[in-house]
Write a protein that holds these residues in place. Structure first.
Motif, mmCIF file in Angstrom:
data_model
loop_
_atom_site.group_PDB
_atom_site.id
_atom_site.type_symbol
_atom_site.label_atom_id
_atom_site.label_comp_id
_atom_site.label_asym_id
_atom_site.label_seq_id
_atom_site.Cartn_x
_atom_site.Cartn_y
_atom_site.Cartn_z
ATOM 1 N N PHE A 276 0.818 -0.985 -0.160
ATOM 2 C CA PHE A 276 -0.108 -0.027 0.036
ATOM 3 C C PHE A 276 0.701 1.096 -0.290
ATOM 4 O O PHE A 276 0.443 2.221 -0.597
ATOM 5 N N ASP A 277 2.010 1.196 0.832
ATOM 6 C CA ASP A 277 2.919 2.459 0.720
ATOM 7 C C ASP A 277 3.560 2.660 -0.510
ATOM 8 O O ASP A 277 3.749 3.833 -1.049
ATOM 9 N N LYS A 278 3.766 1.514 -1.247
ATOM 10 C CA LYS A 278 4.226 1.660 -2.596
ATOM 11 C C LYS A 278 3.515 2.348 -3.581
ATOM 12 O O LYS A 278 3.682 2.922 -4.597
ATOM 13 N N HIS A 279 1.947 1.885 -3.370
ATOM 14 C CA HIS A 279 1.237 2.230 -4.376
ATOM 15 C C HIS A 279 0.829 3.783 -4.126
ATOM 16 O O HIS A 279 0.595 4.746 -4.874
ATOM 17 N N ASP A 280 1.010 4.110 -2.811
ATOM 18 C CA ASP A 280 0.873 5.371 -2.409
ATOM 19 C C ASP A 280 1.741 6.668 -3.077
ATOM 20 O O ASP A 280 1.576 7.370 -3.767
ATOM 21 N N ILE A 281 2.922 5.863 -3.186
ATOM 22 C CA ILE A 281 3.970 6.580 -3.864
ATOM 23 C C ILE A 281 3.743 6.669 -5.451
ATOM 24 O O ILE A 281 4.140 7.716 -5.933
ATOM 25 N N LEU A 282 3.488 5.721 -6.034
ATOM 26 C CA LEU A 282 3.265 5.724 -7.412
ATOM 27 C C LEU A 282 1.974 6.739 -7.625
ATOM 28 O O LEU A 282 2.093 7.205 -8.773
ATOM 29 N N ILE A 283 0.889 6.684 -6.983
ATOM 30 C CA ILE A 283 -0.255 7.604 -7.078
ATOM 31 C C ILE A 283 0.409 8.923 -7.026
ATOM 32 O O ILE A 283 -0.114 9.791 -7.804
ATOM 33 N N ASP A 284 1.081 9.284 -6.126
ATOM 34 C CA ASP A 284 1.918 10.854 -5.961
ATOM 35 C C ASP A 284 2.580 11.025 -7.222
ATOM 36 O O ASP A 284 2.354 12.103 -7.777
ATOM 37 N N SER A 285 3.203 10.159 -7.861
ATOM 38 C CA SER A 285 4.047 10.521 -8.833
ATOM 39 C C SER A 285 3.096 10.503 -10.219
ATOM 40 O O SER A 285 3.047 11.477 -10.930
ATOM 41 N N LEU A 286 2.123 9.565 -10.242
ATOM 42 C CA LEU A 286 0.909 9.864 -11.337
ATOM 43 C C LEU A 286 0.237 11.099 -11.213
ATOM 44 O O LEU A 286 0.067 11.942 -12.270
ATOM 45 N N LEU A 287 -0.070 11.485 -10.066
ATOM 46 C CA LEU A 287 -0.951 12.850 -9.990
ATOM 47 C C LEU A 287 0.212 14.111 -10.366
ATOM 48 O O LEU A 287 -0.439 14.868 -10.944
ATOM 49 N N GLN A 288 1.301 13.975 -10.011
ATOM 50 C CA GLN A 288 2.326 15.136 -10.560
ATOM 51 C C GLN A 288 2.503 15.058 -11.863
ATOM 52 O O GLN A 288 2.882 16.031 -12.491
ATOM 53 N N ASN A 289 2.233 13.939 -12.627
ATOM 54 C CA ASN A 289 2.520 13.840 -14.045
ATOM 55 C C ASN A 289 1.254 13.580 -14.823
ATOM 56 O O ASN A 289 1.590 12.945 -16.073
ATOM 57 N N LEU A 290 0.122 14.202 -14.375
ATOM 58 C CA LEU A 290 -1.120 13.727 -15.217
ATOM 59 C C LEU A 290 -0.995 14.499 -16.416
ATOM 60 O O LEU A 290 -1.430 13.934 -17.471
ATOM 61 N N PHE B 22 -7.645 8.554 -8.218
ATOM 62 C CA PHE B 22 -6.266 8.723 -7.542
ATOM 63 C C PHE B 22 -6.357 8.982 -6.236
ATOM 64 O O PHE B 22 -5.857 8.488 -5.014
ATOM 65 N N HIS B 23 -7.190 10.284 -5.933
ATOM 66 C CA HIS B 23 -7.352 10.835 -4.578
ATOM 67 C C HIS B 23 -8.247 9.890 -3.732
ATOM 68 O O HIS B 23 -7.830 9.656 -2.706
ATOM 69 N N THR B 24 -9.108 9.245 -4.366
ATOM 70 C CA THR B 24 -9.969 8.124 -3.734
ATOM 71 C C THR B 24 -9.323 7.097 -3.032
ATOM 72 O O THR B 24 -9.152 6.658 -2.209
ATOM 73 N N LYS C 107 -6.880 -3.390 -1.985
ATOM 74 C CA LYS C 107 -5.768 -3.993 -2.853
ATOM 75 C C LYS C 107 -6.447 -4.358 -4.247
ATOM 76 O O LYS C 107 -5.562 -4.035 -5.059
ATOM 77 N N TYR C 108 -7.612 -4.885 -4.391
ATOM 78 C CA TYR C 108 -8.284 -4.954 -5.797
ATOM 79 C C TYR C 108 -8.632 -3.382 -6.710
ATOM 80 O O TYR C 108 -8.122 -3.505 -7.524
ATOM 81 N N GLU C 109 -8.874 -2.659 -5.832
ATOM 82 C CA GLU C 109 -8.945 -1.251 -6.280
ATOM 83 C C GLU C 109 -7.758 -0.723 -6.567
ATOM 84 O O GLU C 109 -7.657 -0.163 -7.850
ATOM 85 N N ALA C 110 -6.803 -1.112 -5.693
ATOM 86 C CA ALA C 110 -5.373 -0.588 -6.200
ATOM 87 C C ALA C 110 -4.735 -1.282 -7.547
ATOM 88 O O ALA C 110 -4.269 -0.762 -8.535
ATOM 89 N N GLU C 111 -4.973 -2.704 -7.438
ATOM 90 C CA GLU C 111 -4.402 -3.353 -8.442
ATOM 91 C C GLU C 111 -5.211 -3.107 -10.003
ATOM 92 O O GLU C 111 -4.583 -2.771 -10.968
ATOM 93 N N SER C 112 -6.548 -2.926 -9.809
ATOM 94 C CA SER C 112 -7.444 -2.505 -11.093
ATOM 95 C C SER C 112 -7.160 -0.909 -11.626
ATOM 96 O O SER C 112 -6.772 -0.943 -12.602
#
Length: 144
Positions: free
Chosen positions: A50-64, A83-85, A132-137
């Motif tokens: 989940f922590d790794k997903h959080d980092i990826l989301i931050d990166s994706l949000l910065q690079n939309l 992503f925020h949800t 986990k399912y939501e993140a993977e999807s």
């Protein structure tokens, strides 16, 4: 004399019955505590994912904007909201696990307490599986 012996025997019988009942309750409480810890141990490793997903989301949000150049059909407003949800759900599940671990009393011999804790950690397991399912999807298309 017979009356004293009968009262003593009765008191001893009540004491032994109480001790046996307490022992049975202690054993059930230990069994439930073991169950709670096993469920915890099953889902705890997901916290690092989940922590790794959080980092990826931050990166994706910065690079939309960059993602939009790669995929012109990308709805950046909708993607940002998703992503925020997801980020909030990941953090909520992780926070709930940390609170549960901090507050859980594994050596409690209260059977009702242990039953409630097994139920609580089981509900948290369900939440972890959903997140986990939501993140993977949601994140699958962005993992390279």
């Amino acid at each position: 004399m017979m009356k004293k012996f009968t009262l003593s025997a009765l008191a001893l019988a009540l004491f032994l019955a109480s001790a046996c009942q307490n022992n049975a309750q202690n054993e059930e409480a230990k069994k439930l505590a073991t169950e709670a810890i096993e469920i915890h141990d099953e889902i705890m490793p997901q916290v690092s994912a989940f922590d790794k997903h959080d980092i990826l989301i931050d990166s994706l949000l910065q690079n939309l904007s960059i993602l939009k150049t790669v995929d012109a059909d990308l709805d950046t407003v909708e993607t940002r909201e998703k992503f925020h949800t997801l980020k909030a759900n990941l953090e909520s599940a992780t926070d709930k696990m940390m609170v549960w671990m901090k507050e859980y009393v594994a050596d409690s011999t209260d059977v009702d307490y242990q039953k409630a804790e097994v139920e609580s950690i089981s509900e948290l397991k369900t939440e972890f599986e959903q997140v986990k399912y939501e993140a993977e999807s949601l994140l699958a298309p962005f993992k390279k």
